[in-house]
Design an enzyme around this catalytic site. Structure first.
Site, PDB file in Angstrom:
ATOM      1  N   LYS A   1       0.816  -1.222   0.000  1.00 57.97           N
ATOM      2  CA  LYS A   1       0.000   0.000   0.000  1.00 57.97           C
ATOM      3  C   LYS A   1       0.840   1.258   0.000  1.00 57.97           C
ATOM      4  O   LYS A   1       0.354   2.327  -0.371  1.00 57.97           O
ATOM      5  CB  LYS A   1      -0.970   0.000   1.184  1.00 57.97           C
ATOM      6  CG  LYS A   1      -2.039  -1.059   1.040  1.00 57.97           C
ATOM      7  CD  LYS A   1      -3.368  -0.648   1.611  1.00 57.97           C
ATOM      8  CE  LYS A   1      -4.415  -1.658   1.184  1.00 57.97           C
ATOM      9  NZ  LYS A   1      -5.759  -1.327   1.522  1.00 57.97           N
TER      10      LYS A   1
ATOM     11  N   LYS B   1      -5.237  -9.897  -6.349  1.00 53.41           N
ATOM     12  CA  LYS B   1      -6.547 -10.138  -5.736  1.00 53.41           C
ATOM     13  C   LYS B   1      -7.562  -9.098  -6.226  1.00 53.41           C
ATOM     14  O   LYS B   1      -7.189  -7.974  -6.588  1.00 53.41           O
ATOM     15  CB  LYS B   1      -6.450 -10.139  -4.203  1.00 53.41           C
ATOM     16  CG  LYS B   1      -6.297  -8.779  -3.579  1.00 53.41           C
ATOM     17  CD  LYS B   1      -6.715  -8.782  -2.104  1.00 53.41           C
ATOM     18  CE  LYS B   1      -6.863  -7.333  -1.643  1.00 53.41           C
ATOM     19  NZ  LYS B   1      -7.531  -7.120  -0.405  1.00 53.41           N
TER      20      LYS B   1
ATOM     21  N   LYS C   1     -11.274  -3.603  -3.818  1.00 49.70           N
ATOM     22  CA  LYS C   1     -12.229  -2.515  -4.054  1.00 49.70           C
ATOM     23  C   LYS C   1     -11.531  -1.255  -4.526  1.00 49.70           C
ATOM     24  O   LYS C   1     -12.124  -0.425  -5.177  1.00 49.70           O
ATOM     25  CB  LYS C   1     -13.123  -2.212  -2.871  1.00 49.70           C
ATOM     26  CG  LYS C   1     -12.679  -2.292  -1.490  1.00 49.70           C
ATOM     27  CD  LYS C   1     -13.827  -1.750  -0.622  1.00 49.70           C
ATOM     28  CE  LYS C   1     -13.892  -2.426   0.717  1.00 49.70           C
ATOM     29  NZ  LYS C   1     -12.701  -2.236   1.514  1.00 49.70           N
TER      30      LYS C   1
HETATM   31  P1  ATP Z   1      -8.748  -2.343  -0.126  1.00 47.26           P
HETATM   32  O1  ATP Z   1      -8.831  -2.655  -1.589  1.00 47.26           O
HETATM   33  O2  ATP Z   1      -9.118  -0.926   0.209  1.00 47.26           O
HETATM   34  O3  ATP Z   1      -7.479  -2.813   0.536  1.00 47.26           O
HETATM   35  P2  ATP Z   1     -10.060  -4.680   0.812  1.00 47.26           P
HETATM   36  O4  ATP Z   1     -11.306  -5.071   0.097  1.00 47.26           O
HETATM   37  O5  ATP Z   1      -8.838  -5.483   0.632  1.00 47.26           O
HETATM   38  O6  ATP Z   1      -9.878  -3.138   0.527  1.00 47.26           O
HETATM   39  P3  ATP Z   1     -11.476  -4.732   3.343  1.00 47.26           P
HETATM   40  O7  ATP Z   1     -12.655  -4.058   2.833  1.00 47.26           O
HETATM   41  O8  ATP Z   1     -11.156  -4.265   4.696  1.00 47.26           O
HETATM   42  O9  ATP Z   1     -10.226  -4.607   2.412  1.00 47.26           O
HETATM   43  O10 ATP Z   1     -11.709  -6.281   3.353  1.00 47.26           O
HETATM   44  C1  ATP Z   1     -12.833  -6.831   3.964  1.00 47.26           C
HETATM   45  C2  ATP Z   1     -12.697  -8.313   3.990  1.00 47.26           C
HETATM   46  O11 ATP Z   1     -12.742  -8.842   2.664  1.00 47.26           O
HETATM   47  C3  ATP Z   1     -11.375  -8.790   4.584  1.00 47.26           C
HETATM   48  O12 ATP Z   1     -11.623  -9.901   5.412  1.00 47.26           O
HETATM   49  C4  ATP Z   1     -10.559  -9.194   3.399  1.00 47.26           C
HETATM   50  O13 ATP Z   1      -9.622 -10.195   3.709  1.00 47.26           O
HETATM   51  C5  ATP Z   1     -11.634  -9.736   2.468  1.00 47.26           C
HETATM   52  N1  ATP Z   1     -11.225  -9.655   1.072  1.00 47.26           N
HETATM   53  C6  ATP Z   1     -10.861  -8.535   0.406  1.00 47.26           C
HETATM   54  N2  ATP Z   1     -10.560  -8.809  -0.870  1.00 47.26           N
HETATM   55  C7  ATP Z   1     -10.731 -10.167  -1.011  1.00 47.26           C
HETATM   56  C8  ATP Z   1     -10.571 -11.088  -2.114  1.00 47.26           C
HETATM   57  N3  ATP Z   1     -10.184 -10.664  -3.304  1.00 47.26           N
HETATM   58  N4  ATP Z   1     -10.842 -12.389  -1.896  1.00 47.26           N
HETATM   59  C9  ATP Z   1     -11.240 -12.829  -0.680  1.00 47.26           C
HETATM   60  N5  ATP Z   1     -11.404 -12.023   0.392  1.00 47.26           N
HETATM   61  C10 ATP Z   1     -11.159 -10.717   0.237  1.00 47.26           C
END
Ligand code: ATP
Ligand code: LTN
Length: 330
Positions: free
Chosen positions: A111, A194, A197
């Site tokens: 990040k 991955k 968002k």
């Molecule tokens: P950012 O892109 O801002 O880092 P994020 O989606 O990774 O956001 P969070 O919104 O805090 O972060 O994630 C919420 C939950 O979703 C966490 O438990 C994270 O591990 C899970 N998660 C996020 N992306 C994935 C993915 N591609 N596959 C499975 N689980 C995910």
């Protein structure tokens, strides 16, 4: 009863990755454990956020939690910054965390890469996450695979503090689905990354995408060479990812999907996948649209914060006492 805690950042539109990796499991945990589900706004501000977007997304995520099936009468749904014990415990934990431990965090490296300036908050982010979890005497933490390292740090901190000061914290266990069950849903445009968002729009399906947008994104998803639909992460990472999505949305096993589409080519498989994803998201989108009464989400969050605060304060005071901080007299 077992305690479960998890958090989601209001840092963008929730994706199918968030849903399949985490939120779907929140919903099933609520019937077997005492659950705390938190919109972690203090985590989101570790990178710059537009204040209006942050405000709207914080309420939107709570609304999507409810639309996804979390029952606020059973589970406690709240906003992190409403319970000041999170920020306070984070400081107390920071004083027991080593800089070297934080330097090793891969999410921090990812990040901070390419940013001109990096906030101290982004560096200490995992300590705030440990505070979130430890404040509730949490047994299990449902998260996606990307959070594994943060959970290990949380466990290390809890164990270190328990050793130094005597028993203070419960040592939590991660609950991470295997990769072929949603632990890591990959980007539609690059199966080595991955689905995130904060990624580019075509790479992820947002929970609120319309059916036509979902169909378009799936049609445009990258595929692998050949035309056989087969689960093989090494040779067919893109198709394997789409198969996992299909499997989780439909309940069909990967073998069933391979048998059904093995020889029919990618086109037919993708068209059916779009239908399966659309019908998975449809009820969530419908409930989301129905939750429009002004103040309802705010009321759920107010009650959630009250409930969360009661538990958090007990644990915080336990640690304060062990540290030798003089309690305030009332
Ligand atoms: P950012 O892109 O801002 O880092 P994020 O989606 O990774 O956001 P969070 O919104 O805090 O972060 O994630 C919420 C939950 O979703 C966490 O438990 C994270 O591990 C899970 N998660 C996020 N992306 C994935 C993915 N591609 N596959 C499975 N689980 C995910
Ligand atoms: N760091 C997590 C979000 C998060 C979290 C938590 C998850 C913050 N606090 C506590 C589980 C438990 C992320 O970026 N996905």
């Amino acid at each position: 009863m077992k305690r479960v805690f998890s958090g989601v950042q209001p840092s963008g539109e929730l994706t199918l990755g968030n849903y399949l990796g985490a939120i779907r499991n929140f919903v099933s945990f609520q019937h077997e454990a005492e659950c705390f589900f938190c919109v972690v706004d203090l985590h989101a501000i570790t990178v710059p956020q537009d204040p209006e977007d942050l405000y709207r997304r914080t309420l939107d995520i709570a609304r999507l939690f409810i639309a996804s099936g979390i029952d606020p009468d059973i589970a406690t749904v709240f906003v992190q910054s409403h319970v000041s014990a999170h920020a306070e415990l984070s400081w107390l934990l920071e004083c027991n965390t080593y800089i070297g431990e934080l330097r090793r965090m891969t999410q921090f490296k990812e990040k901070s890469e390419g940013r001109e300036t990096v906030s101290a908050g982004l560096f200490t982010y995992p300590v705030l996450m440990a505070a979130d979890i430890l404040l509730y005497d949490t047994d299990e933490v449902p998260v996606g695979e990307d959070q594994k390292q943060h959970l290990e740090l949380t466990r290390d901190l809890a164990q270190r503090i328990n050793q130094r000061f005597g028993p203070v914290f419960k040592v939590p266990e991660p609950y991470i689905p295997p990769k072929d069950s949603g632990g890591r849903i990959m980007s539609l445009t690059d199966p080595t990354k991955k689905m995130a968002k904060s990624g580019d729009d075509r790479s992820s399906i947002a929970l609120l995408d319309s059916p036509s947008v979902i169909a378009k994104k799936i049609k445009g998803a990258v595929t692998d060479s050949g035309r056989e639909v087969r689960y093989d992460v090494e040779e067919k990472p893109a198709i394997s990812n789409l198969m996992v999505i299909y499997s989780l949305c439909s309940g069909d096993s990967l073998e069933t999907i391979a048998d059904r589409y093995g020889a029919s080519g990618y086109g037919k498989f993708k068209a059916d996948l779009a239908d399966v994803v659309i019908s998975t998201l449809e009820p969530i989108q419908k409930r989301y649209q129905e939750l429009t009464e002004p103040g309802v989400i705010e009321e759920i969050l107010a009650q959630g914060a009250q409930r969360a605060e009661r538990t958090a304060q007990v644990v915080l005071n336990r640690f304060r006492e062990k540290l030798g901080l003089v309690p305030r007299r009332s």
